[in-house]
Design a protein around this motif. Structure first.
Motif, PDB file in Angstrom:
ATOM      1  N   TYR A 139      14.859  -3.294  -5.068  1.00 43.86           N
ATOM      2  CA  TYR A 139      13.907  -2.467  -4.325  1.00 43.86           C
ATOM      3  C   TYR A 139      12.828  -1.901  -5.256  1.00 43.86           C
ATOM      4  N   CYS A 281       9.750  -1.858   6.749  1.00 48.63           N
ATOM      5  CA  CYS A 281      10.858  -0.931   7.019  1.00 48.63           C
ATOM      6  C   CYS A 281      10.271   0.311   7.694  1.00 48.63           C
ATOM      7  N   THR A 283      11.257   3.256   7.659  1.00 46.27           N
ATOM      8  CA  THR A 283      11.357   4.465   6.839  1.00 46.27           C
ATOM      9  C   THR A 283      10.404   4.443   5.648  1.00 46.27           C
ATOM     10  N   CYS A 284      10.373   3.317   4.908  1.00 46.24           N
ATOM     11  CA  CYS A 284       9.599   3.330   3.653  1.00 46.24           C
ATOM     12  C   CYS A 284       8.435   2.343   3.647  1.00 46.24           C
ATOM     13  N   CYS A 293      15.278  -1.078   5.800  1.00 45.57           N
ATOM     14  CA  CYS A 293      15.633  -1.925   4.648  1.00 45.57           C
ATOM     15  C   CYS A 293      16.975  -1.496   4.039  1.00 45.57           C
ATOM     16  N   CYS A 296      16.945   1.860   2.121  1.00 46.37           N
ATOM     17  CA  CYS A 296      16.904   3.073   2.950  1.00 46.37           C
ATOM     18  C   CYS A 296      18.255   3.298   3.647  1.00 46.37           C
TER      19      CYS A 296
HETATM   20 ZN    ZN Z   1      13.044   1.208   3.455  1.00 48.10          ZN
END
Ligand code: ZN
Ligand code: FES
Length: 312
Positions: A139, A281, A283-284, A293, A296
């Motif tokens: 990541y 994703c 979230t990110c 992902c 996350c």
């Molecule tokens: Zn993510």
């Protein structure tokens, strides 16, 4: 033992090529193998900015060194896993190497940014440390490369690493991993850096000899969490085969790559497949095949299970 090229005093024999090299010819051989890997696998050119993921070990620091010698634009990225003395020492080696040569170094600190070191995070999510480490590194390697404007992310995986991984994948018929085992993974979608392994033509002992000859000060100890890992067993088995029959590792991994290339012509490329299934994703924003992902998901689980303040 004499160098096959210049007849000087040899420092390393390379049975798989029926040859031996002195210090200068060894460096030349190693650099030529890396240059060949870069051009044959279309990894990058001198116009690309390359981010090298470094651990402080011989492979990644040698890779940075070789790319510098060959005239590529390579900077370094280090993930501080927060593993006590091991991380302290490996980070010091990386800092010393890069500052002595004026190479830009980016550092990601797990304890600062994720709120805990790798061992505590693995405990919180009840998963093996190496698998949590793999998720986090993959990541941050990609995210840092993309955010800092590098088109390519290079890692120091060598022939021994790749042959051992191939053996593991074949033994368990993990075909989905086999597809992604080439030395070049394209930047299939926006948000993904191209991933390359320019040392795949070189055996571990050849790189170790290069590091010693070129006076690279690296951390000799393996990560304490790697002790007893399956990969070490596979490497040991392949080393035994190699000593009985030099060239086995090379024939195994390179043979796989040749077959993989032929297969690719018959089916849609991975890049096309990835383009169809990857999305940001929620979230990110990093590319992923599911809604959230795996990084996350992992961090959400760590937050739920523990008192650790988790950042992102
Ligand atoms: Zn993510
Ligand atoms: Fe990942 Fe040790 S836990 S390198």
């Amino acid at each position: 033992m004499r160098c096959r090229k210049c007849k000087g005093k040899a420092v390393l024999d390379v049975p798989r090529h029926h040859t031996a090299f002195c210090k200068a010819c060894l460096t030349e051989f190693v650099c030529a193998q890396v240059e060949r890997a870069i051009s044959e696998e279309r990894m990058f050119t001198k116009a690309d900015r390359v981010l090298v993921a470094v651990s402080g070990g011989k492979d990644s620091l040698s890779l940075l060194d070789i790319l510098g010698k060959l005239g590529y634009q390579a900077d370094a990225f280090y993930v501080d896993l927060g593993i006590g003395e091991y991380s302290r020492q490996s980070k010091a080696k990386v800092e010393r190497y890069t500052s002595a040569r004026g190479i830009s170094l980016h550092v990601h600190e797990l304890k600062e940014d994720e709120g805990a070191g790798i061992n505590d995070l693995a405990d919180l999510v009840h998963r093996p440390t190496c698998s949590v480490c793999g998720t986090l590194k993959r990541y941050h390697f990609n995210r840092t490369a993309v955010e800092k404007g590098y088109s390519v992310l290079a890692t120091g995986h060598n022939l021994d690493d790749e042959a051992a991984r191939l053996l593991g994948n074949v033994l368990h018929w993990q075909t989905e991993y086999l597809e992604k085992q080439g030395p070049t993974l394209p930047d299939s979608v926006e948000g993904f850096a191209k991933k390359v392994k320019p040392l795949y033509r070189l055996a571990e002992r050849e790189i170790a000899a290069y590091a010693v000859v070129n006076k690279i000060d690296y951390i000799v100890e393996e990560c304490p969490n790697a002790q007893g890992a399956k990969m070490l067993l596979y490497k040991d088995i392949l080393n035994r085969l190699e000593s009985e029959s030099p060239g086995t590792k090379q024939a195994f991994y390179w043979g796989f790559l040749t077959r993989q290339k032929t297969d690719e012509q018959a089916r849609p490329s991975m890049a096309e497949h990835d383009r169809a299934v990857l999305r940001p994703c929620v979230t990110c924003g990093q590319p992923t095949t599911s809604e959230i992902c795996s990084y996350c998901k992992l961090m959400a689980r760590a937050q739920k299970n523990g008192p650790t303040p988790v950042g992102s």
